[in-house]
Design a protein around this motif. Structure first.
Motif, PDB file in Angstrom:
ATOM      1  N   TYR A 179       1.493  11.174  12.561  1.00 19.31           N
ATOM      2  CA  TYR A 179       0.162  11.280  13.134  1.00 19.31           C
ATOM      3  C   TYR A 179       0.052  12.604  13.897  1.00 19.31           C
ATOM      4  CZ  TYR A 179      -0.431   6.256  12.272  1.00 19.31           C
ATOM      5  OH  TYR A 179      -0.533   5.019  11.688  1.00 19.31           O
ATOM      6  N   GLN A 229       2.206   8.705   5.119  1.00 23.93           N
ATOM      7  CA  GLN A 229       3.234   7.689   5.287  1.00 23.93           C
ATOM      8  C   GLN A 229       4.259   7.814   4.165  1.00 23.93           C
ATOM      9  OE1 GLN A 229       2.870   3.191   4.419  1.00 23.93           O
ATOM     10  NE2 GLN A 229       2.605   3.306   6.631  1.00 23.93           N
ATOM     11  N   ARG A 245       3.218   7.720   0.373  1.00 25.46           N
ATOM     12  CA  ARG A 245       2.455   6.577  -0.122  1.00 25.46           C
ATOM     13  C   ARG A 245       0.950   6.801   0.031  1.00 25.46           C
ATOM     14  NH1 ARG A 245       4.533   0.563   0.904  1.00 25.46           N
ATOM     15  NH2 ARG A 245       4.108   1.019   3.063  1.00 25.46           N
ATOM     16  N   TYR A 283      -6.813  -8.019  11.187  1.00 29.61           N
ATOM     17  CA  TYR A 283      -6.171  -8.354  12.443  1.00 29.61           C
ATOM     18  C   TYR A 283      -6.653  -7.381  13.528  1.00 29.61           C
ATOM     19  CZ  TYR A 283      -2.795 -11.357  10.056  1.00 29.61           C
ATOM     20  OH  TYR A 283      -2.203 -12.355   9.335  1.00 29.61           O
ATOM     21  N   HIS A 338      -5.467  -5.352  16.643  1.00 29.06           N
ATOM     22  CA  HIS A 338      -4.257  -4.854  17.292  1.00 29.06           C
ATOM     23  C   HIS A 338      -4.645  -4.050  18.522  1.00 29.06           C
ATOM     24  CE1 HIS A 338      -0.982  -5.318  14.112  1.00 29.06           C
ATOM     25  NE2 HIS A 338      -2.057  -5.801  13.532  1.00 29.06           N
ATOM     26  N   TYR A 376       2.957  -0.660  21.140  1.00 27.93           N
ATOM     27  CA  TYR A 376       2.291  -1.903  20.759  1.00 27.93           C
ATOM     28  C   TYR A 376       2.120  -2.792  21.977  1.00 27.93           C
ATOM     29  CZ  TYR A 376       2.040  -6.668  18.850  1.00 27.93           C
ATOM     30  OH  TYR A 376       1.693  -7.961  18.578  1.00 27.93           O
ATOM     31  N   ARG A 405      -6.730  -3.862  11.658  1.00 27.39           N
ATOM     32  CA  ARG A 405      -5.721  -3.603  10.636  1.00 27.39           C
ATOM     33  C   ARG A 405      -5.783  -4.711   9.600  1.00 27.39           C
ATOM     34  NH1 ARG A 405       0.714  -2.899  11.895  1.00 27.39           N
ATOM     35  NH2 ARG A 405       1.118  -1.174  10.486  1.00 27.39           N
ATOM     36  N   GLY A 406      -5.840  -4.343   8.345  1.00 22.05           N
ATOM     37  CA  GLY A 406      -5.935  -5.324   7.281  1.00 22.05           C
ATOM     38  C   GLY A 406      -4.665  -6.129   7.146  1.00 22.05           C
ATOM     39  N   PRO A 407      -4.706  -7.174   6.331  1.00 18.15           N
ATOM     40  CA  PRO A 407      -3.513  -7.983   6.107  1.00 18.15           C
ATOM     41  C   PRO A 407      -2.468  -7.190   5.342  1.00 18.15           C
ATOM     42  CG  PRO A 407      -5.206  -8.572   4.532  1.00 18.15           C
ATOM     43  CD  PRO A 407      -5.831  -7.595   5.487  1.00 18.15           C
ATOM     44  N   TRP A 408      -1.216  -7.613   5.459  1.00 19.08           N
ATOM     45  CA  TRP A 408      -0.170  -6.918   4.730  1.00 19.08           C
ATOM     46  C   TRP A 408      -0.323  -7.183   3.242  1.00 19.08           C
ATOM     47  CZ3 TRP A 408       3.957  -8.721   1.653  1.00 19.08           C
ATOM     48  CH2 TRP A 408       4.817  -7.690   1.230  1.00 19.08           C
ATOM     49  N   LEU A 409      -0.291  -6.096   2.472  1.00 20.65           N
ATOM     50  CA  LEU A 409      -0.305  -6.181   1.022  1.00 20.65           C
ATOM     51  C   LEU A 409       0.811  -5.288   0.519  1.00 20.65           C
ATOM     52  CD1 LEU A 409      -4.142  -5.738   0.380  1.00 20.65           C
ATOM     53  CD2 LEU A 409      -2.834  -7.875   0.193  1.00 20.65           C
ATOM     54  N   ARG A 410       1.577  -5.792  -0.424  1.00 19.29           N
ATOM     55  CA  ARG A 410       2.683  -4.991  -0.954  1.00 19.29           C
ATOM     56  C   ARG A 410       2.152  -3.688  -1.512  1.00 19.29           C
ATOM     57  NH1 ARG A 410       7.740  -5.811  -1.806  1.00 19.29           N
ATOM     58  NH2 ARG A 410       7.597  -8.049  -1.402  1.00 19.29           N
ATOM     59  N   GLY A 411       2.743  -2.602  -1.067  1.00 18.63           N
ATOM     60  CA  GLY A 411       2.330  -1.286  -1.556  1.00 18.63           C
ATOM     61  C   GLY A 411       1.215  -0.641  -0.749  1.00 18.63           C
ATOM     62  N   ALA A 412       0.601  -1.392   0.139  1.00 21.44           N
ATOM     63  CA  ALA A 412      -0.485  -0.819   0.946  1.00 21.44           C
ATOM     64  C   ALA A 412       0.094  -0.091   2.151  1.00 21.44           C
ATOM     65  CB  ALA A 412      -1.431  -1.918   1.410  1.00 21.44           C
ATOM     66  N   THR A 413      -0.644   0.912   2.608  1.00 21.99           N
ATOM     67  CA  THR A 413      -0.145   1.718   3.719  1.00 21.99           C
ATOM     68  C   THR A 413      -0.254   0.998   5.050  1.00 21.99           C
ATOM     69  OG1 THR A 413      -0.895   3.667   2.563  1.00 21.99           O
ATOM     70  CG2 THR A 413      -0.354   3.933   4.878  1.00 21.99           C
ATOM     71  N   ASN A 414      -1.351   0.273   5.230  1.00 20.42           N
ATOM     72  CA  ASN A 414      -1.579  -0.435   6.485  1.00 20.42           C
ATOM     73  C   ASN A 414      -1.499   0.506   7.685  1.00 20.42           C
ATOM     74  OD1 ASN A 414      -2.412  -2.915   7.255  1.00 20.42           O
ATOM     75  ND2 ASN A 414      -0.399  -3.831   7.390  1.00 20.42           N
ATOM     76  N   LYS A 415      -2.084   1.692   7.541  1.00 19.48           N
ATOM     77  CA  LYS A 415      -2.023   2.691   8.604  1.00 19.48           C
ATOM     78  C   LYS A 415      -2.862   2.244   9.794  1.00 19.48           C
ATOM     79  CE  LYS A 415      -5.867   5.326   6.634  1.00 19.48           C
ATOM     80  NZ  LYS A 415      -6.069   4.567   5.404  1.00 19.48           N
ATOM     81  N   LEU A 416      -2.592   2.855  10.938  1.00 20.42           N
ATOM     82  CA  LEU A 416      -3.358   2.592  12.146  1.00 20.42           C
ATOM     83  C   LEU A 416      -4.452   3.649  12.265  1.00 20.42           C
ATOM     84  CD1 LEU A 416      -0.371   1.872  14.535  1.00 20.42           C
ATOM     85  CD2 LEU A 416      -2.007   0.192  13.684  1.00 20.42           C
TER      86      LEU A 416
END
Lengths: 113, 114
Positions: free
Chosen positions: A35, A48, A55, B32, B34, B46, B91-102
């Motif tokens: 970041y 990332q 990714r 979610y 956060h 966090y 933050r969206g739900p965990w998905l395999r392959g997703a970045t899930n960035k903040l």
């Protein structure tokens, strides 16, 4: 557990130069995100790395590149530095699986003169 | 990406409770909520997260409105060490392959007076 460690803590570079910042993730973490935080702003996502591959990338030019090593540590490289690249660069590590918390390092303060 | 709105700054007195509000009217059903905070000269840390029910941990409590369009971070007894910028992030739900960035906004700067 040392947590996320970043080096160096401070850096001064001249316009046009190149810089490499380093990050060691928290033990057991496999994903590293970078970041950029300008003064008075929230951190902005650069990219990332997971399994040594980029990714996803945020809205940053190709001058920003990175690498992840087999031990999960990571580097952020910035070429052709501009004055506007002056910022705090933060590394965050996390686990790929699950909506888990990200752990941030203390950052590298880059000043471009 | 759904957006959050927070007050720019708030003040509190030491040892009093602090309620930090966050509006997120476009939240999706799987997002979610956060909270992170950033103390001076440090990286963000966090604090807490939740989906629908109120959550408590050793640092704080998270109260989520029934329609999930807003939430409140509660510090039960503010200390001088709680002075920081507090970020509310969806933050969206965990998905395999997703970045899930903040995705950070500008947050709320909390000042704690002795």
């Amino acid at each position: 557990d040392a947590g996320v460690t970043q080096s160096p803590t401070h850096l001064i570079k001249t316009r046009g130069q190149q810089v490499t910042l380093r990050c060691s993730p928290k033990s057991g973490h496999d994903t590293v995100s970078w970041y950029q935080q300008a003064l008075g702003q929230g951190p902005q996502f650069i990219f990332q790395y997971y399994e040594e591959e980029e990714r996803q990338r945020g809205n940053f030019p190709d001058r920003f590149s990175g690498h992840q090593f087999p031990n999960y540590s990571s580097e952020l490289n910035v070429n052709a530095l501009l004055l506007g690249d002056s910022a705090l660069y933060l590394c965050a590590s996390s686990l790929e699986q699950g909506n888990t918390e990200a752990f941030f390092g203390q950052g590298t303060r880059l000043t471009v003169v | 990406d759904a957006k959050t709105t927070q007050p720019n700054s708030m003040e509190s007195n030491e040892e009093e409770p602090v309620h930090l509000p966050c509006n997120h009217s476009t939240i999706s059903g799987t997002d979610y909520i956060h909270w992170y905070r950033q103390l001076p000269s440090q990286g963000p840390e966090y604090v807490i997260h939740g989906l629908t029910s109120n959550v408590n941990n050793r640092m704080a409590s998270l109260a989520i409105a029934e329609d999930r369009k807003s939430s409140t971070l509660i510090l039960h007894r503010a200390t001088l060490r709680d002075a920081a910028v507090y970020y509310c992030i969806l933050r969206g739900p965990w998905l395999r392959g997703a970045t899930n960035k903040l995705i950070f906004g500008t947050g709320t700067l909390l000042a704690v007076q002795p």
